[in-house]
Write an enzyme that holds these catalytic residues in place. Sequence first.
Site, mmCIF file in Angstrom:
data_model
loop_
_atom_site.group_PDB
_atom_site.id
_atom_site.type_symbol
_atom_site.label_atom_id
_atom_site.label_comp_id
_atom_site.label_asym_id
_atom_site.label_seq_id
_atom_site.Cartn_x
_atom_site.Cartn_y
_atom_site.Cartn_z
ATOM 1 N N PHE A 147 -7.268 17.352 10.546
ATOM 2 C CA PHE A 147 -5.861 16.981 10.682
ATOM 3 C C PHE A 147 -5.215 17.893 11.734
ATOM 4 C CE2 PHE A 147 -1.401 16.977 9.234
ATOM 5 C CZ PHE A 147 -1.183 15.606 9.152
ATOM 6 N N ASP A 158 -8.990 22.938 3.180
ATOM 7 C CA ASP A 158 -7.700 22.262 3.074
ATOM 8 C C ASP A 158 -7.901 21.120 2.080
ATOM 9 O OD1 ASP A 158 -5.464 20.622 3.381
ATOM 10 O OD2 ASP A 158 -5.210 21.155 5.497
ATOM 11 N N TYR A 207 2.853 17.002 -2.272
ATOM 12 C CA TYR A 207 3.623 15.754 -2.180
ATOM 13 C C TYR A 207 2.750 14.522 -1.979
ATOM 14 C CZ TYR A 207 3.178 16.972 2.805
ATOM 15 O OH TYR A 207 2.686 17.340 4.037
ATOM 16 N N LYS A 208 1.432 14.716 -1.862
ATOM 17 C CA LYS A 208 0.528 13.568 -1.718
ATOM 18 C C LYS A 208 0.094 13.129 -3.120
ATOM 19 C CE LYS A 208 -0.540 14.839 2.988
ATOM 20 N NZ LYS A 208 -1.411 15.567 3.922
ATOM 21 N N ARG A 265 -5.080 2.307 6.755
ATOM 22 C CA ARG A 265 -5.447 3.247 5.693
ATOM 23 C C ARG A 265 -4.799 2.837 4.371
ATOM 24 N NH1 ARG A 265 -4.157 9.675 5.868
ATOM 25 N NH2 ARG A 265 -2.073 8.889 5.568
HETATM 26 C C1 LIG Z 1 -0.791 16.145 5.058
HETATM 27 C C2 LIG Z 1 -1.623 17.254 5.563
HETATM 28 C C3 LIG Z 1 -1.052 18.493 5.889
HETATM 29 C C4 LIG Z 1 0.433 18.643 5.857
HETATM 30 O O1 LIG Z 1 0.920 19.884 6.219
HETATM 31 P P1 LIG Z 1 2.475 20.176 6.058
HETATM 32 O O2 LIG Z 1 2.606 21.580 6.454
HETATM 33 O O3 LIG Z 1 2.826 19.903 4.628
HETATM 34 O O4 LIG Z 1 3.219 19.238 6.938
HETATM 35 C C5 LIG Z 1 -1.902 19.519 6.258
HETATM 36 N N1 LIG Z 1 -3.242 19.335 6.330
HETATM 37 C C6 LIG Z 1 -3.801 18.143 6.043
HETATM 38 C C7 LIG Z 1 -5.275 17.961 6.132
HETATM 39 C C8 LIG Z 1 -3.011 17.059 5.678
HETATM 40 O O5 LIG Z 1 -3.555 15.883 5.421
#
Ligand SMILES: *Cc1c(COP(=O)(O)O)cnc(C)c1O
Length: 422
Positions: A136, A207, A232-233, A381
């Site tokens: 990501f 992560d 939040y996911k 997705r």
């Molecule tokens: C959604 C996501 C994030 C989000 O990071 P934020 O700091 O909350 O914006 C980070 N890493 C991965 C792999 C994600 O999918």
Amino acid sequence: MNMTASAADRLAAAREHVRALDRNDPLAPLAHEFVQPRNTIYLDGNSLGMLPKGALPLMRRTLEDEWGQGLIRSWVDTDWYRKVSLLGDRIGRLIGAASGQTIVVDTTSLNLFKVLVAALRLAPGRKRIVSEASNFPTDLYMVHGVRELFLGTELVLAGRDGTLDELVDANTACVLLTQVDFRTGARHDMAAVTRRVQAQGALMIWDLAHSAGAFPVELDACKVDFAVGCTYKYLNAGPGAPAFVYCAARHLQHALQPLTGWMSHADPFEFGIDYRPAEGMQRFLCGTQPVIASVPLAASLDIWEKTDLHAVRRKSVALCERFIEWVEWFAAENGLVLASPRDAEARGSQVSFRHANGFAIMRALIAQGVVGDFRAPDILRFGFTPLTLSFEQVLDAAIVFERIMASGAWRSYSNARTGGVT
Ligand SMILES: *Cc1c(COP(=O)(O)O)cnc(C)c1O
């Protein structure tokens, strides 16, 4: 149903089957604990989870009683200070972390910065950070920022510079991987990868953005060094809710993160001149934490604690398997190609399909109430959240998908990426 029947007929004939699955689903009652959006089949809980109903009274109480009446006294009287570690330990139980190693704080991006720097400091002399080209972007961008500060550090990417095993060497300080690929849903074997990385003397950072709340994770058992993740996911804590960070107990004495704000101090209310890091996970805090933004997380964890992740995983696999099977009935003739691993073991809790006009197709789906999302250049997705979804909803999503493809209804939507799809 014979193979010459149309996909639409075969989907229609699956109705009784999915109703039986829903009747026998032990997780089905939990869906009522979330606010169900009107006229929507929500397949994007992997991006922003649904609102737990319990968050509404809890938020009201926090605002009216704790803040409105208690004011400053509430930091102590209602445990505002301890929320970060109380919530952290509750998340810890979902990710296989014994208490005292997980804390709810800041954002995933900020926590990545903290653990990357902590890892570099724990591995003096080692100058390499290994990640994946498909990671990501925020993960790679945060490494970029760290490299700018730690001159001489290099970033190499599996999938661009070689394979993971080729790249992790005696100069590698840490490896940062997202366990589930955000585009394809491909899932790393945490135990096996961690073992291979640590065999080279490097530290392993995971992560868990698409893992926490999606399936069982065993950080302690896999001897992971550090982990970060969103709430939040899959964890349904609301937009911008604070993230979490995990540091293995064996590192806590020595791991030093660079954002040394007063809340990470051993005694913030000493108001002294010199910095001393707190003993435990408190040292991963920086400043004052968002108490109100963390309230829905508590309500969400109340629901998570009514089930276990093995049950969640079983339903997740069943939902994903059925969706793939149903879409495959009409995929080939409509130019849709499965982008996710076909083997459930190698997959997280999402299913992706490729199509050159994926953006237009997703816009058509959303217009029909089937909410997934799109990832450039061509990924449609669909996230599967077992606590909130029924099998019948997933069948209905497949039926809408089939109609949009067979009728060509998506052709009235532009494939130019502008607004409308996150
Ligand atoms: C959604 C996501 C994030 C989000 O990071 P934020 O700091 O909350 O914006 C980070 N890493 C991965 C792999 C994600 O999918």
